[in-house]
Design an enzyme around this catalytic site. Structure first.
Site, mmCIF file in Angstrom:
data_model
loop_
_atom_site.group_PDB
_atom_site.id
_atom_site.type_symbol
_atom_site.label_atom_id
_atom_site.label_comp_id
_atom_site.label_asym_id
_atom_site.label_seq_id
_atom_site.Cartn_x
_atom_site.Cartn_y
_atom_site.Cartn_z
ATOM 1 N N PHE A 131 3.169 -8.230 -8.473
ATOM 2 C CA PHE A 131 4.296 -8.880 -7.817
ATOM 3 C C PHE A 131 4.984 -9.804 -8.825
ATOM 4 C CE2 PHE A 131 2.602 -7.147 -4.055
ATOM 5 C CZ PHE A 131 3.505 -7.332 -3.017
ATOM 6 N N ALA A 134 -3.332 1.161 12.408
ATOM 7 C CA ALA A 134 -4.766 1.136 12.126
ATOM 8 C C ALA A 134 -5.472 -0.018 12.816
ATOM 9 C CB ALA A 134 -5.007 1.061 10.627
ATOM 10 N N LYS A 144 0.832 -1.210 0.000
ATOM 11 C CA LYS A 144 0.000 0.000 0.000
ATOM 12 C C LYS A 144 0.864 1.258 0.000
ATOM 13 C CE LYS A 144 -2.600 0.299 3.533
ATOM 14 N NZ LYS A 144 -1.652 1.158 4.279
ATOM 15 N N ARG A 152 2.563 8.009 7.045
ATOM 16 C CA ARG A 152 2.906 7.788 8.448
ATOM 17 C C ARG A 152 4.391 7.459 8.586
ATOM 18 N NH1 ARG A 152 -0.630 2.905 9.964
ATOM 19 N NH2 ARG A 152 -0.118 2.414 7.816
ATOM 20 N N LYS A 203 7.965 -6.457 9.450
ATOM 21 C CA LYS A 203 8.059 -5.678 8.216
ATOM 22 C C LYS A 203 9.478 -5.547 7.691
ATOM 23 C CE LYS A 203 3.931 -2.801 8.654
ATOM 24 N NZ LYS A 203 3.425 -1.421 8.662
ATOM 25 N N TRP A 258 6.517 -0.690 -8.261
ATOM 26 C CA TRP A 258 7.713 -1.269 -7.632
ATOM 27 C C TRP A 258 8.837 -1.370 -8.658
ATOM 28 C CZ3 TRP A 258 11.249 -5.099 -8.144
ATOM 29 C CH2 TRP A 258 12.028 -5.404 -7.030
ATOM 30 N N THR A 266 3.936 1.475 -1.044
ATOM 31 C CA THR A 266 4.608 1.481 -2.344
ATOM 32 C C THR A 266 3.685 2.073 -3.403
ATOM 33 O OG1 THR A 266 5.870 -0.483 -1.729
ATOM 34 C CG2 THR A 266 5.718 0.026 -4.075
ATOM 35 N N PHE A 271 -3.813 -0.459 6.588
ATOM 36 C CA PHE A 271 -4.564 -1.678 6.289
ATOM 37 C C PHE A 271 -5.760 -1.390 5.371
ATOM 38 C CE2 PHE A 271 -2.527 -2.732 10.476
ATOM 39 C CZ PHE A 271 -1.566 -3.575 9.932
#
Length: 557
Positions: free
Chosen positions: A382, A274, A72, A95, A106, A410, A74, A302
Site C-alpha cells: 500500500f 464468506a 485480496k 465472485r 466497499k 495495484w 486485487t 476473507f
C-alpha cells in the site's frame, strides 16, 4: 486521473478487448457464447465439447482483514495477469460483487488499480442480472409459501416454524424482523418474517454449488422452507414449485465471462459472502476455468478461517476439487492493527506493531497447511507502507520458513505479481500439495464444529446456546447432523468477538443457531452477534456516488 478515485479512473481509461476475442483466447467456441453487449457474456457450457483438461488450481485467501479490506481480489487478478505474462494459459474465477456492501462500505469489489476485472462499472452495478434473478427466485418461493398458507394450508405448515426468509440486495437493518399478512383475511396469514441479504440466500448457495440444470432443480427441491405442526420438514418438492424456481434461474446458472486489465479471461459468477455464507464463486465457473486453462486462480472470501476453510471443506469436497497451491494475502496495515496499533495510526510507520501482528498471519499460514497446502504469503503493498516495515515482514517470513513475496499489482498490474507467481509455481513443484478436508462430516456436527474451533479458530471449546440446542436435536431427528458445517462468523477475528484481534487462544465459540440448508448440502452455524442482514454505516459509500451527464459513474470505489 482523479486522485480521489484512481481505481475507477484506471478502469474507465482502459481499452477493452471485444468479448468475442476474450472468448477465443479462453477457448470458448462462438456457439457457446451469449453476449451481453460488447464486453461481457455468458458461457453456455451445454454447447461445449469437454476438453479433457484439468489445469492447476490456485486458491487465494488472506489474513484477518481490517474493515477496508486488504486487496485480496486485487492480488488474485494481478497474480492471474502475472501468469499470463509468463506465457501460461490462465483464467481467473471470482465472485460477483453485491450491491449492499458496495453502497455500504466497499464502494466496489472488482480489484483495484491496474489489477481489475472490467468493465468494472457493469460488474459492480447489476452486471448480467444474476443477483436479481436469485432475489426474484427466493422471493417467489416465499410468496408461494405464504400463498399456500392463505389457500388452506394443505401441508399443515406451522407459520411459526417457517424458516424461509425474503431477501433484498441492500443492507437494510429495518427489514431484519418484520410482520407480514396484516390488513384482514384477504391479505394473507399474519406471521413474523424477516429479510436476509441476497448473498445469504440458500438459492445463492444452491446456484453456486449446482453442476447443471438437473442438479440445480434437485437441490431446489430439497430446500426446507419450514416445518409442519407436528415438526415434520416441508420442502420445495412438497410444494411442487421446484420447476418454476429453476426456470427463473436458468440464465443465472451460466457463468459470466469478462476480462482483466491485462487481458486475462475472467469468469465472475456467484457471490455468497464468506462471513455469512460459504464465500466462493460458482462451482460451474471454477470447473469451466479448469477445463480451459492450465492455471486457474480463484479466491475465497476473507481469511483462512472463513472463505478458505469453506472452499476446502465444502466446495472442494462437494465438487471434487483439489487445490494445487494457496496464497495468503497480507498487508502491513492489517499486521499493525493486529499488533495493537490504533486504526487512526495505521498510516504511521510502526515496525514493532507490524511484527507483533504476524501472529495473526502465521496462524493463517498454519491453517492452510492443515489442509495439506503450503501457501505463499503475498505482501500486498500500500502507498503508506515504508520500506522498513516491508523488509521486516519479509525477513520474518524467511526466518519462519514461510514462502513470501512482495505484491505490487495495484501499481504495476501483472508485472507487480511476478515475484508471487514464481513462488506459487515453486510451491506447486517443490512442496507437492496433498489436499485433504479438515473434518469428516459423518462424525456429526458437534465433532465437526469442535475440530474447526480448535484447529482453525484456536478455541478451547464450543458452546451451544439460545436456539442451538433445540436445533441440534432437530438436525439429529431428521438425519441432517452429518452434513458439512458453514460457520457464520465475524471476519475480523479468529474468535466470534470482532474486537479480539491477533491470534487469540483459549476462547469459546458461541453457537446461537443452526439452520439446515439441505438444498445447498450444509448446515449454517450462526455464532456471536453476526447478522445475515447487515446494516449501513453512519457514512455509507453511497454518499460519494453519482453519475456524470455522459453516463459515467462517480465514486464507485
Amino acid at each position: 486521473m482523479s486522485a480521489e478515485n484512481p481505481d475507477l479512473a484506471i478502469a474507465q481509461a482502459a481499452t477493452l478487448h471485444p468479448i468475442t476475442e476474450i472468448a477465443e483466447r479462453a477457448g470458448v467456441p462462438g456457439a457457446a457464447l451469449v453476449p451481453y453487449g460488447a464486453y461481457k457474456a455468458k458461457v453456455d457450457v451445454r454447447r461445449m465439447t469437454p476438453t479433457g483438461r484439468t489445469g492447476r488450481l490456485v486458491l487465494v485467501s488472506a489474513m484477518s482483514p481490517t474493515p477496508a479490506g486488504e486487496g485480496k481480489s486485487t492480488t488474485t487478478v494481478g497474480l492471474a495477469d502475472a501468469f499470463t505474462l509468463q506465457g501460461h494459459r490462465t483464467m481467473v474465477a471470482l465472485r460477483e460483487p453485491a450491491l449492499g456492501p458496495i453502497m455500504g462500505i466497499k464502494g466496489g469489489a472488482t480489484g483495484g488499480g491496474h489489477a481489475q476485472v472490467v468493465p468494472m462499472e457493469d460488474i459492480n452495478l447489476h452486471f448480467t442480472g444474476d443477483f436479481h434473478a436469485i432475489q426474484i427466485a427466493n422471493n417467489t418461493l416465499a410468496a408461494l409459501v405464504d400463498n399456500h398458507l392463505h389457500q388452506g394450508n394443505a401441508l399443515g405448515i406451522d407459520p411459526r416454524r417457517i424458516q424461509w426468509k425474503r431477501v433484498v440486495d441492500v443492507n437494510d437493518r429495518a427489514l431484519r424482523k418484520v410482520t407480514i399478512g396484516l390488513g384482514g383475511p384477504t391479505q394473507g396469514v399474519p406471521r413474523e418474517d424477516g429479510f436476509d441479504i441476497v448473498v445469504a440466500s440458500e438459492i445463492m448457495a444452491v446456484l453456486c454449488l449446482a453442476t447443471d440444470l438437473h442438479d440445480l432443480e434437485e437441490r431446489i427441491d430439497r430446500i426446507v422452507v419450514g416445518f409442519t405442526y407436528d415438526r415434520q420438514p416441508v420442502s420445495v418438492a412438497d410444494l411442487g414449485v421446484g420447476g418454476a424456481i429453476t426456470m427463473l434461474l436458468k440464465e443465472a446458472l451460466l457463468p459470466n465471462l469478462v476480462q482483466t486489465l491485462g487481458g486475462t479471461p475472467a469468469l465472475v459468477h456467484g457471490g455468497p459472502f464468506a462471513n455469512i455464507a460459504h464465500g466462493c464463486n460458482s462451482l460451474a465457473a471454477t470447473r469451466l476455468a479448469l477445463s480451459l486453462a492450465d492455471i486457474t486462480v480463484t479466491e475465497a472470501g476473507f481469511g483462512s478461517d472463513l472463505g478458505a476453510e469453506k472452499f476446502l471443506d465444502i466446495k472442494a469436497r462437494l465438487g471434487g476439487l483439489s487445490p494445487d497451491a494457496g496464497v495468503v494475502v497480507a498487508t502491513v496495515r492489517a499486521l499493525k492493527m493486529h499488533g495493537g496499533a490504533a486504526k487512526d495510526d495505521l498510516a504511521r510507520e510502526d515496525v514493532g506493531a507490524a511484527l507483533a501482528g504476524t501472529a495473526n498471519l502465521a496462524r493463517h499460514v498454519q491453517n492452510m497447511r492443515k489442509f495439506g497446502i503450503e501457501p505463499v504469503i503475498a505482501l500486498n503493498r500500500f502507498p503508506t507502507d515504508t520500506e522498513a516495515e516491508l523488509e521486516a515482514v519479509l525477513a520474518w517470513a524467511e526466518e519462519q520458513g514461510f514462502r513470501a513475496a512482495l505484491s505490487e499489482v495495484w501499481a504495476k498490474g501483472g508485472e507487480g505479481g511476478l515475484a508471487v507467481a514464481e513462488q506459487v509455481l515453486s510451491a506447486i513443484e517443490e512442496d507437492r500439495p496433498d489436499f485433504r478436508p479438515l473434518y469428516n462430516p459423518a462424525d456429526g456436527i458437534e465433532a465437526s464444529l469442535r475440530t474447526l474451533a480448535r484447529e482453525i479458530y484456536g478455541a478451547d471449546d464450543v458452546v451451544f446456546e439460545d436456539r442451538a440446542p433445540a436445533q441440534l436435536r432437530m438436525l439429529k431427528r431428521n438425519g441432517w447432523d452429518t452434513l458439512p458445517v458453514c460457520v457464520a462468523k465475524t471476519q475480523y477475528s479468529f474468535s466470534d468477538d470482532p474486537t479480539a484481534l491477533g491470534a487469540p487462544t483459549g476462547h469459546v465459540l458461541h453457537v446461537r443457531d443452526l439452520v439446515p440448508k439441505i438444498g445447498a448440502g450444509f448446515v449454517v452455524v450462526l455464532t456471536g452477534a453476526l447478522m445475515t442482514m447487515p446494516g449501513l454505516p453512519k457514512e455509507p459509500a453511497a454518499l460519494r456516488m453519482g453519475v456524470t451527464e455522459s453516463g459515467e459513474s462517480v465514486g464507485l470505489f
